[in-house]
Structures are given as C-alpha cells and as structure tokens.
Design a protein around this motif. Structure first.
Motif, PDB file in Angstrom:
ATOM      1  N   LYS A  52      -5.023  -0.158  17.033  1.00 53.07           N
ATOM      2  CA  LYS A  52      -4.392   0.487  15.869  1.00 53.07           C
ATOM      3  C   LYS A  52      -3.070   1.121  16.280  1.00 53.07           C
ATOM      4  N   LEU A  53      -3.089   1.804  17.435  1.00 50.84           N
ATOM      5  CA  LEU A  53      -1.861   2.488  17.857  1.00 50.84           C
ATOM      6  C   LEU A  53      -0.759   1.495  18.213  1.00 50.84           C
ATOM      7  N   SER A  54      -1.155   0.325  18.698  1.00 52.91           N
ATOM      8  CA  SER A  54      -0.098  -0.641  19.007  1.00 52.91           C
ATOM      9  C   SER A  54       0.518  -1.178  17.720  1.00 52.91           C
ATOM     10  N   MET A  55      -0.226  -1.098  16.625  1.00 48.71           N
ATOM     11  CA  MET A  55       0.341  -1.540  15.343  1.00 48.71           C
ATOM     12  C   MET A  55       1.163  -0.436  14.693  1.00 48.71           C
ATOM     13  N   ASN A  56       0.682   0.775  14.832  1.00 50.50           N
ATOM     14  CA  ASN A  56       1.405   1.902  14.238  1.00 50.50           C
ATOM     15  C   ASN A  56       1.055   3.163  15.030  1.00 50.50           C
ATOM     16  N   PRO A  57       1.982   3.651  15.839  1.00 48.41           N
ATOM     17  CA  PRO A  57       1.670   4.793  16.725  1.00 48.41           C
ATOM     18  C   PRO A  57       1.405   6.084  15.961  1.00 48.41           C
ATOM     19  N   ASP A  58       1.563   6.015  14.642  1.00 45.21           N
ATOM     20  CA  ASP A  58       1.369   7.223  13.847  1.00 45.21           C
ATOM     21  C   ASP A  58      -0.077   7.390  13.353  1.00 45.21           C
ATOM     22  N   HIS A  59      -0.919   6.392  13.571  1.00 47.93           N
ATOM     23  CA  HIS A  59      -2.326   6.565  13.188  1.00 47.93           C
ATOM     24  C   HIS A  59      -2.936   7.699  14.028  1.00 47.93           C
ATOM     25  N   ARG A  60      -3.949   8.374  13.455  1.00 43.52           N
ATOM     26  CA  ARG A  60      -4.569   9.488  14.196  1.00 43.52           C
ATOM     27  C   ARG A  60      -6.089   9.342  14.160  1.00 43.52           C
ATOM     28  N   PHE A  61      -6.736   9.900  15.148  1.00 39.91           N
ATOM     29  CA  PHE A  61      -8.180   9.717  15.265  1.00 39.91           C
ATOM     30  C   PHE A  61      -8.872  11.045  15.569  1.00 39.91           C
ATOM     31  N   ALA A  62     -10.052  11.189  14.987  1.00 42.82           N
ATOM     32  CA  ALA A  62     -10.892  12.337  15.338  1.00 42.82           C
ATOM     33  C   ALA A  62     -12.323  11.811  15.487  1.00 42.82           C
ATOM     34  N   PHE A  63     -13.175  12.632  16.084  1.00 40.89           N
ATOM     35  CA  PHE A  63     -14.508  12.121  16.438  1.00 40.89           C
ATOM     36  C   PHE A  63     -15.603  13.100  16.022  1.00 40.89           C
ATOM     37  N   SER A  64     -16.693  12.525  15.531  1.00 40.44           N
ATOM     38  CA  SER A  64     -17.863  13.349  15.218  1.00 40.44           C
ATOM     39  C   SER A  64     -19.101  12.585  15.663  1.00 40.44           C
TER      40      SER A  64
ATOM     41  N   CYS B 117       0.834  -1.180   0.000  1.00 36.29           N
ATOM     42  CA  CYS B 117       0.000   0.000   0.000  1.00 36.29           C
ATOM     43  C   CYS B 117       0.877   1.242   0.000  1.00 36.29           C
ATOM     44  N   ARG B 118       0.238   2.306  -0.414  1.00 36.73           N
ATOM     45  CA  ARG B 118       0.999   3.530  -0.565  1.00 36.73           C
ATOM     46  C   ARG B 118       1.038   4.320   0.737  1.00 36.73           C
ATOM     47  N   PHE B 119      -0.072   4.281   1.449  1.00 40.85           N
ATOM     48  CA  PHE B 119      -0.149   5.078   2.681  1.00 40.85           C
ATOM     49  C   PHE B 119      -0.126   4.149   3.877  1.00 40.85           C
ATOM     50  N   TYR B 120       0.822   4.317   4.732  1.00 42.48           N
ATOM     51  CA  TYR B 120       0.887   3.426   5.883  1.00 42.48           C
ATOM     52  C   TYR B 120       0.113   3.986   7.066  1.00 42.48           C
ATOM     53  N   SER B 121       0.082   5.295   7.181  1.00 36.58           N
ATOM     54  CA  SER B 121      -0.548   5.891   8.340  1.00 36.58           C
ATOM     55  C   SER B 121      -1.963   6.327   7.994  1.00 36.58           C
ATOM     56  N   GLU B 122      -2.858   6.077   8.935  1.00 35.51           N
ATOM     57  CA  GLU B 122      -4.265   6.366   8.665  1.00 35.51           C
ATOM     58  C   GLU B 122      -4.768   7.513   9.538  1.00 35.51           C
ATOM     59  N   ASP B 123      -5.672   8.284   8.987  1.00 34.46           N
ATOM     60  CA  ASP B 123      -6.449   9.238   9.772  1.00 34.46           C
ATOM     61  C   ASP B 123      -7.872   8.691   9.814  1.00 34.46           C
ATOM     62  N   VAL B 124      -8.335   8.389  10.987  1.00 32.07           N
ATOM     63  CA  VAL B 124      -9.650   7.746  11.101  1.00 32.07           C
ATOM     64  C   VAL B 124     -10.625   8.730  11.745  1.00 32.07           C
ATOM     65  N   LEU B 125     -11.710   8.982  11.047  1.00 30.98           N
ATOM     66  CA  LEU B 125     -12.761   9.833  11.615  1.00 30.98           C
ATOM     67  C   LEU B 125     -13.928   8.933  12.024  1.00 30.98           C
TER      68      LEU B 125
END
Ligand SMILES: Cc1ncc(COP(=O)(O)O)c(C=O)c1O
Length: 741
Positions: free
Chosen positions: A74-86, A30-38
């Motif tokens: 997710k963070l234990s797999m990659n601490p660079d993932h980020r999360f936001a909430f709505s 995959c091209r993007f390893y880090s995810e931004d999850v909303l």
C-alpha cells in the motif's frame, strides 16, 4: 480491475472531447485517495493453529507476514496511507492506536501481536465498530477513507456485536482462516455471522475471503485482493482470479467448469474447490441480505444467484439468474456511463434529485413482481398480505411526512407519477368537459394543468376538460391573482389548480381559496416540485387551504419515482397539524438557502430573475437582456458538465428557443453543496453564458440548428474555454459523494 484511487479526472467522462483512448477499466473516480486502515487480528488460541499439517508456521505467523506485505505494498502505491492495529480477544482493544505511515511502526506493532494460550469463547466485535466509527469520522474530516480489516480464526465461535448502526461510516473486509468443517465445529455458521457483520457496517463493497486449506499463498493472495481501493472496487463476485493462480482443475461439478460466470457460486466454488481437501462452503452470499440487496445501481451483486441445479449436475430444471452485467453487458455499460455522467455533472435540473441507496434497493426489489390492484384488504389478486402492509405503511408515512391528521386527510399512494396523479384527480372530481384553471405552461405551469395552445389541445387534460389558464403579471413575475379572480368569475371553473414547474415563489393559498369558494370550485395544489420543502415546513402549507394535494415522490422529496394524492377526509377547512415529527425527510432549509445564494450571485452578475428572486428551490433566469436564449446556454452548459434546462419566461414567443433557464438546487444540496459552493455555481453558469454569447457571435446563420452544428463541429473555437469550465465544475462535483452508488 483493482486500481488505486487516482485523480478524479482519471476516468474519461462520456461526452469528453479528449482524443485519448479510453482506459481498459474505467472505474468511477474516488473522492478519498488516502486510506486509514485499522487491522484487527484475532488472537484466540486458534490463531496458533498450524497453517497446514507438518508445517511449523502458525496462522498468526502467516497473518503477520500478510499484514506486512499489505502495508509495504500500500505504501509503495501511496506513501500517505496510514495504519493502526487492534486485537480481538473477548473484545477488541487497541494495539497501536496512532495511525502511521511508517513501516517501522507497523513492524513493531505486528511483532507485538501474540496469541493466547486458551480459548476466549466470546468474540465481541462491538468495540471494533465503536472505535472504527469514531476514527472514521476523524479520517473523513481529513478527506481520508477509513477501512477495517478483520482477520478471524475461530471455527466454532461466531463473532457477536450490539451495534445499532444508523450510518455506515467505514468499509470492512474480512479474512477468515478456519479448520475443516467437522461435527465439532461450525465454520459455515461463523462465516455467515461474519458476512452479516460486514454487511451491517460496510459503507462500500467489503470483501470477505475464507480458507480452510492452511495455505499461506492463499492468504497472501487474499490480502492482495484487499489492496483495492474500496470506492473503486468491482463487486466481489466479479473478482478476476488470475489464471496462473488456478493450478489444479476443479472437480466436474464445479460451476467454474460449466462456465457459469458472474455468479458468486462460480467465484466461491471456483476458489474453494481447487484443492481437494478444501471445505465445501455454501459461501454464496445469496441467502444473505448482502446479495439480496443486489442491483446494478448499488454496485452490489445481483440477487439470489440462481444457477440451475441441472448445471450443477443435478436434474431439476430451474433458472439462470445472472447479474445484469452478465445478462446484458450493453445495457449495463450504458447504466455505468450514466452513473459516471451523474457523478461528474453539476445537476441543477429543478425536478431532479439523487435518491438514496435504500430507495434504490426498495425499488429494485421483488415488489416489482406483484400485481396488487385494489386497496389494502380489498384486492383482486391473492398473495398481497405483505404488499398490503407495505402500502399501509407508505400511507402512514406519507401523512406523517406532511404532518397530517389521519382523521382529516387520506392519501392514495398508487399513482405511477405526477401526471397520472393529476389526471386521476380530474377523473374523480370532474365530468368530461368540466372547466379547469391552472397556471399557463409558458408562465411556469405544468402540461397536466390543462395546457393548450391557440391551435392545439396539447395535453390530455385540455382534450377531456375545458381549460382556461391564469398567468403571471409580467411586470412583477408573480401570479396575477386579480386577473385570476376576474376570469374565474366569468369562466366558473369546477377546479382551480395551484402549483407549478417553474415558479420561484410560494402560492397565495388563502387568496386562491377565496377565489375557489367564490365560484364553487375545488382547490387543488400540485406540489410536485416543492413537496420536500412542504414536508420540511419551509414552504407555505397547501394543506391548510386545499381540498386535494398531489405530488410526485422523486423531486424535492427524494423518494422513488411515483406519485401521491392527498385528499381531505371531511370538508372542514384548515388542518390540525400533528406535533413536530422529524423533518429529516429532506434538508429543506439548506435547499432554499443555497437557492437564495445562487439567486443573489446571479443578480450580482447582472442577471434578471423572473420575480426578482426566489422563495423556494429554483430560480428562473431571463437571459433575453443578455442577448441570448435558454436553448443555446443550455447546450454550452451541458458540454461543460452543468445540467439544467431551458425554460420559457413571461413574454416568450417560442417554447423551443425560450428566453430563460431554470436552475434548481435540490439535487446538489443532496450531495452536500453549501452556500459557498453555490456562489461558485453562479460563476460557472456566468462563464457558460459568456461562452454561449461568444459562440453565437461566431455562427453565421441565425437558427438554433446553426448554433448547435457549430458547437459540435471541429471548427468550434471555444473548446478550450468549455474544457476549463468543465474542469472546474468536475473538481467541485467530484468532492461530493453521490448517494446510491
Ligand atoms: C408541477 C408538476 N406536476 C406534475 C409533474 C409530472 O410529474 P411526472 O413527470 O412524474 O409525471 C411535474 C413534472 O415535472 C411537475 O413539475
């Protein structure tokens, strides 16, 4: 099956020389390893419903735990993932707008989610899509992948949206917790609306899970399924539920007991019916666009999952319609390998391109089932009402793409590809043994332009017609129009053909028109290679001067495999072009600009180009001054993940060991490469040529076969150098997405 995105080199390329055992699951890198999850959590009063009777835990409590489970994992797999909430009330609003990798931030956001005391009625998710599209662009610019996870809890209110999607920018997953179906609610309808919404926006495979059972562990398991990286997912239908989770036997009618693998029915009923009190959803996506799109190429589920009624316990003997993966795993595996090869390699074959998902969907559709001999409105078979509309639409669009006046030009869009299109023109305009003149194949022409050698009439077009070629002026590399004029006056052809497979310059149409008029010949242009450039108005316009123009649709035009024939409707020369229409058909200027950069790079590295440069999408490199040929260089580049082809250059003696290579920029321009990337491409090719020269010096015999055998033997001493180039090439290619997969 569910793997986080690792380094792009994790998947072993098909022709790798590495000796390590292949991974059990080789998923595309995959091209993007880090995810931004909303996250978007439904806070309607229904989220307050108890998960199961008698248990004090509400849906929202369970959802909150599931969210934290997801964030932690997710963070234990990659601490660079980020999360936001709505949250979703009547519409969607931010709860925590900053994307953060901090667990505490997630915790406080989750704590702040509270459910309403009454029903909102409306559930408008337009704002969710708006926010997500906006944020996704930002994430993408930072090399991150954007995801939305919607958790929906309403059993009667369907989500709605007015989102005029033109581009899919993010991946969406949905978890739907609902009541058991009754006369008072309609969870099936809501589920279908959620599938539609997901389908509408999701860039990669989006998953949708539902449950009416009220079991927290089912929710947790579903949340775990969403841990998978969207670019490395299998299709939802192929999800493997671990055996240990399948505690209770499904009822006899369940597809699972009948071993019907690979169908969504299997999966969905398998999951849904494990619990006696569960809803019996018709939650196949088969009736939805989602699965009707299905194809191996898109990675989506196969089309309508037709498990026979007999197998379902009914008596009607219908069909089994498994996905290719299930029906023919061998072929499926080969296609997957080819997909990976295409992804890894630098695709520089001038006649190839990467078509889009939409084109793949259309070509893999039910249209393939239909016979439609004749023309729209005049068919030899029934049932062509929609095919007629498809063909008419195609004709209209073809004329528009080339800015043609429908009163002056007509088009036949039925040829299967370019060679048949040419032959059909000859059949229409000529009688057997009439004379034709096309550019000689060793000088860049195409086989279907009348090619023959002194000993053999190689092509059907030289068997049925008398052919005299015209050629390049070998001192300039440009078409020798003076010679064409002289020989045409003597030969008196009935048809002169412009167009080529390996000519880096525009044709001089006015001059060719003059010559054709002088001898009373038709003038045809075969613009197969450059039709994308013509449509984009960055190459000279053949329609102004020619009587007939043929093309393929799959080269620079980037369409499906096919051919077209444009013909003048009346004999007036010159064409009134239609006013400007979108030239979005093809990024023509970029192709040419990339090609010019490549040409300059190669010249700076000391290479001789036929004609000294390029006006279009290809360069033709004469390797003879370097002391090497196209065949040997093609081989070394091939094992370095650079795909191009050997090509004759003027003055060549052998077509099998020609003196040059042809390099085209359309395909990699489609994937997003720009000028600076093509500077690197020139360097890679140069490195390959140097390796080929060294390898040639190591080989004892002089035959091409000796060289090939040596390169494939364990004695090949330049493996390291090849791997280095290959690594650099793949580091470049893997940064760019490939359409259609
Ligand atoms: C100029 C030209 N015409 C026609 C064709 C034939 O197209 P197809 O291979 O689709 O028959 C080609 C193929 O490369 C070509 O280069």
């Amino acid at each position: 099956m569910l793997m986080e995105g690792g380094p792009a080199t994790a998947a072993i390329p098909p022709h790798s020389t590495a000796t390590v055992a292949p991974p059990r699951y080789s998923l595309p890198p995959c091209r993007f390893y880090s995810e931004d999850v909303l996250f978007c959590v439904d806070v309607d009063v229904e989220s307050k419903a108890e998960m199961a009777k008698g248990r004090a835990i509400t849906r929202l409590d369970a959802i909150k735990q599931a969210l934290l489970l997801f964030v932690h994992t997710k963070l234990s797999m990659n601490p660079d993932h980020r999360f936001a909430f709505s949250i979703l009330a009547q519409s969607v609003s931010w709860l925590r707008k900053e994307f953060s990798s901090e667990v505490d931030s997630a915790l406080s956001a989750v704590r702040a989610i509270t459910a309403a005391d009454s029903s909102y009625g409306l559930a408008d998710i337009t704002q969710l899509f708006r926010i997500a599209a906006h944020e996704a662009k930002k994430s993408r610019a930072q090399g991150r992948l954007f995801r939305v996870i919607l958790i929906y809890c309403r059993s009667s209110a369907c989500p709605q949206h007015q989102w005029p999607v033109s581009q899919k920018l993010f991946t969406m997953d949905v978890i739907y917790l609902h009541d058991k179906p009754s006369s008072e609610n309609c969870p099936q309808k809501v589920y279908d609306a959620l599938v539609d919404a997901l389908e509408h926006v999701s860039e990669y495979e989006g998953y949708i899970f539902e449950s009416g059972q009220g079991l927290t562990r089912v929710l947790f398991r579903q949340m775990c399924m969403l841990l998978s990286h969207p670019q490395q997912r299998c299709v939802q239908d192929d999800l493997d539920f671990p055996k240990s989770l399948v505690r209770k036997s499904p009822p006899q009618t369940d597809a699972a007991t009948l071993g019907i693998k690979g169908s969504s029915l299997y999966l969905k009923h398998h999951v849904a019916n494990r619990y006696p009190d569960n809803t019996r959803f018709n939650n196949r996506r088969s009736c939805k666009a989602f699965s009707i799109q299905g194809s191996l190429v898109t990675g989506r589920p196969s089309s309508s999952v037709s498990v026979s009624d007999a197998e379902m316990g009914g008596s009607i003997d219908t069909i089994k319609d498994y996905s290719l993966k299930v029906a023919d795993p061998e072929l499926h595996a080969l296609i997957e390998k080819e997909k990976q090869r295409q992804f890894n390699c630098l695709e520089l074959i001038a006649s190839e391109n990467f078509t889009s998902r939409a084109v793949m969907e259309a070509s893999g559709s039910c249209l393939t089932n239909k016979y439609s001999e004749g023309l729209p409105g005049k068919r030899y078979y029934g049932g062509n009402e929609y095919i007629d509309q498809v063909e008419t639409l195609c004709q209209q669009r073809a004329l528009e793409a080339f800015h043609l006046d429908k009163h002056k030009w007509g088009v036949n869009v039925q040829p299967l590809s370019g060679s048949p299109a040419n032959f059909e023109v000859y059949t229409a305009l000529l009688s057997p043994h009439d004379r034709i003149m096309g550019l000689d194949l060793p000088h860049g022409g195409h086989l279907s332009h009348g090619f023959m050698t002194p000993k053999r009439r190689v092509s059907g077009t030289s068997i049925f017609f008398e052919s005299m070629p015209y050629r390049l002026d070998e001192s300039t590399g440009f078409v020798d129009y003076d010679m064409l004029e002289k020989t045409a006056l003597l030969f008196r052809p009935k048809l002169i053909i412009a167009g080529a497979s390996a000519y880096p310059r525009d044709f001089d149409y006015p001059r060719m028109r003059k010559i054709a008029d002088a001898v009373g010949a038709f003038l045809m242009m075969d613009m197969a290679h450059i039709s994308g450039l013509v449509a984009a108005e960055v190459a000279a316009d053949p329609f102004e001067y020619c009587d007939v123009v043929t093309t393929t649709t799959h080269k620079s035009l980037r369409g499906p495999r096919g051919g077209m024939i444009f013909y003048k409707k009346d004999p007036v020369l010159g064409v009134d072009l239609e006013s400007a229409i979108s030239n979005a058909v093809f990024p023509g200027l970029q192709v040419i600009s990339n090609c010019k950069t490549l040409a300059t790079g190669l010249v700076e590295l000391g290479y001789k180009l036929v004609s000294g440069g390029t006006d279009n999408h290809l360069v033709l490199v004469d390797l003879r001054p370097q002391g090497i040929d196209g065949a040997r260089v093609e081989k070394i580049l091939d094992i370095s993940s650079i795909t191009l082809n050997k090509n004759s250059v003027p003055g060549d003696k052998s077509a099998l060991v020609p003196g040059g290579i042809r390099i085209g920029t359309p395909a990699m321009t489609t994937r997003g490469l720009k000028e600076k990337d093509f500077e690197a491409v020139a360097d890679f090719i140069h490195e390959g040529v140097q390796i080929a020269l060294k390898a040639k010096a190591c080989v004892k015999g002089t035959k091409l076969k000796d060289f090939m055998d040596y390169v494939e033997s364990p004695d090949f001493s330049l493996k390291e150098s090849v791997s280095e180039v290959k690594k650099k090439v793949e580091a470049l290619t893997n940064q760019f997405p490939m359409p259609g997969v």
